[in-house]
Design a protein around this motif. Structure first.
Motif, PDB file in Angstrom:
ATOM      1  N   PRO A 361       0.802  -1.229   0.000  1.00 51.86           N
ATOM      2  CA  PRO A 361       0.000   0.000   0.000  1.00 51.86           C
ATOM      3  C   PRO A 361       0.832   1.276   0.000  1.00 51.86           C
ATOM      4  N   GLU A 362       2.051   1.204   0.521  1.00 51.19           N
ATOM      5  CA  GLU A 362       2.899   2.397   0.605  1.00 51.19           C
ATOM      6  C   GLU A 362       3.669   2.666  -0.689  1.00 51.19           C
ATOM      7  N   GLY A 363       3.430   1.845  -1.705  1.00 51.55           N
ATOM      8  CA  GLY A 363       4.108   2.026  -2.976  1.00 51.55           C
ATOM      9  C   GLY A 363       3.163   2.477  -4.072  1.00 51.55           C
ATOM     10  N   PHE A 364       3.728   2.894  -5.197  1.00 50.74           N
ATOM     11  CA  PHE A 364       2.919   3.275  -6.355  1.00 50.74           C
ATOM     12  C   PHE A 364       3.686   2.966  -7.632  1.00 50.74           C
ATOM     13  N   PHE A 365       2.954   2.900  -8.746  1.00 50.63           N
ATOM     14  CA  PHE A 365       3.594   2.727 -10.046  1.00 50.63           C
ATOM     15  C   PHE A 365       2.721   3.379 -11.115  1.00 50.63           C
ATOM     16  N   ARG A 366       3.361   3.760 -12.205  1.00 50.12           N
ATOM     17  CA  ARG A 366       2.619   4.284 -13.345  1.00 50.12           C
ATOM     18  C   ARG A 366       1.860   3.148 -14.019  1.00 50.12           C
ATOM     19  N   THR A 367       0.702   3.468 -14.568  1.00 49.61           N
ATOM     20  CA  THR A 367      -0.121   2.435 -15.226  1.00 49.61           C
ATOM     21  C   THR A 367      -0.054   2.511 -16.738  1.00 49.61           C
ATOM     22  N   ASP A 368       0.844   3.351 -17.270  1.00 49.29           N
ATOM     23  CA  ASP A 368       0.854   3.560 -18.732  1.00 49.29           C
ATOM     24  C   ASP A 368       2.223   3.353 -19.373  1.00 49.29           C
ATOM     25  N   ILE A 369       3.083   2.543 -18.742  1.00 44.87           N
ATOM     26  CA  ILE A 369       4.393   2.305 -19.342  1.00 44.87           C
ATOM     27  C   ILE A 369       4.190   1.623 -20.716  1.00 44.87           C
ATOM     28  N   GLY A 370       4.845   2.187 -21.717  1.00 44.75           N
ATOM     29  CA  GLY A 370       4.711   1.671 -23.077  1.00 44.75           C
ATOM     30  C   GLY A 370       3.666   2.395 -23.914  1.00 44.75           C
ATOM     31  N   TRP A 371       3.074   3.475 -23.365  1.00 50.96           N
ATOM     32  CA  TRP A 371       1.945   4.109 -24.060  1.00 50.96           C
ATOM     33  C   TRP A 371       2.346   4.695 -25.406  1.00 50.96           C
TER      34      TRP A 371
END
Length: 374
Positions: A361-371
């Motif tokens: 929960p304390e992490g995040f990531f982009r959801t559009d790598i490769g867009w």
């Protein structure tokens, strides 16, 4: 045995104590500190440029001087050690404009300022450090790509292209980071552009370094801006960059070691890269708050259930063992979920399945790598 990786003598002592006969110096800071020079002087086979050649990354101004001498296409630039003069330059040139720390900054010492006030704030922040120098560059628009070339002092061998995602958030928004994800190969990097880059940028740079008495040996990572079918150099790194490296290594596989060893031994003219018709994509999981302040020590669960095979790898960058043996976050960019597939879309789907299965929960990531490519 704890050793300071920036202490050349200590690294040599460790290598001798452990009977090490080949060292790959990965990060830029030990290269700039002269670790590769010390290892070679001790008779230990080493992959990585000399301290003098590592200036291609350690000083933006040095790189610009080399490019000018080599005739390599790059952005117009000026270097300043005085804040008032830098501000005056910004007032004359206007925005958009690029502000860079003239030194190592872990990929984050760059501000692409779209307004004069933003540029001025970046200058003030950099000159807050005593002895700072700043390089101010023309803003180049286009599509960015990364290109990797091994060079053994005589022979150049291309080992692939990739595209990074520098901004922290989806849609290429938010602050610059060390990289939030990457994919390889880069579709924008056509065979015609590759020929231009080798002929106009890479080979002239290597020739100029040799002319200066500081021949390059190692991997040269060229950050490029591509527009209208032509590439200009943004900057050089003297290492396999993160997160491009993860995607590139997934595609190279075990041959990566053979190529690196051939480079260190000066026999690149005897090898070639065996490429499969595949793609790889890497998604970085970072601590919330990165690239600003973030909290260390949060527990990361779900890792044991992830696939670990030639097509799926979870690379650890900023993790540690907690007091009870659990994996905890210990840095800004913490993990890289990386997958290889028959197409970029297949690799993207597999990498995101891995990233989404991690319970953090304390992490995040982009959801559009490769867009860009998809």
């Amino acid at each position: 045995m704890a050793v300071d990786p920036l202490d050349p003598a200590a690294v040599v002592a460790l290598a001798k104590a452990q009977g090490v006969d080949f060292v790959i110096v990965g990060p830029e800071a030990p290269l700039a500190a002269g670790v590769s020079d010390a290892l070679r002087a001790a008779g230990i086979l080493t992959f990585g440029p000399s301290q003098a050649a590592a200036m291609l990354e350690a000083s933006k101004g040095f790189t610009k001087e080399v490019c000018d001498a080599a005739g390599a296409p790059t952005a117009a630039w000026a270097r300043f050690d005085n804040a008032a003069e830098a501000h005056a330059h910004i007032a004359r040139e206007g925005a958009p404009i690029v502000i860079k720390a003239d030194g190592l900054a872990a990929g984050k010492g760059v501000t692409v300022a779209m307004t004069v006030p933003e540029a001025s704030a970046a200058i003030d922040a950099l000159f807050a450090d005593a002895g700072a120098e700043v390089v101010i560059e023309e803003f180049m628009d286009g599509e960015e790509a990364s290109y990797f070339v091994l060079f053994d002092g005589t022979t150049a061998l291309a080992v692939g292209s990739a595209q990074d995602h520098k901004r922290a958030f989806d849609g290429d928004t938010g602050p610059n980071t060390g990289g939030m994800g990457a994919y390889s190969p880069a579709p924008v990097f056509t065979p015609a552009i590759e020929r231009q880059v080798m002929d106009e940028i890479i080979r002239p740079t290597m020739a100029e370094m040799t002319r200066r008495g500081t021949p390059f040996q190692g991997v040269l990572f060229a950050g490029l801006m591509i527009k209208d079918g032509k590439a200009r150099l943004v900057e050089y790194n003297v290492r396999f960059g993160d997160p491009e490296c993860q995607a590139l290594m997934m595609r190279l596989g075990p041959q990566a070691l053979d190529l690196i060893l051939a480079c260190a031994e000066g026999r690149l003219d005897q090898v070639q890269v065996a490429w499969a018709d595949d793609h790889a994509l890497s998604v970085v999981l970072a601590s919330r708050g990165y690239p600003g302040d973030y909290v260390k020590g949060s527990v990361i669960d779900g890792l044991s259930a992830l696939p670990n095979d030639p097509d799926h790898k979870l690379f650890h960058a900023g993790t540690a063992f907690g007091a009870d043996g659990q994996i905890v976050a210990a840095g800004g960019r913490v993990l890289a979920a990386t997958a290889r597939g028959s197409s970029l879309q297949v690799a993207q789907i597999a990498a995101y399945h891995m990233a989404e299965a991690i319970d953090w929960p304390e992490g995040f990531f982009r959801t559009d790598i490769g867009w860009r490519a998809l």
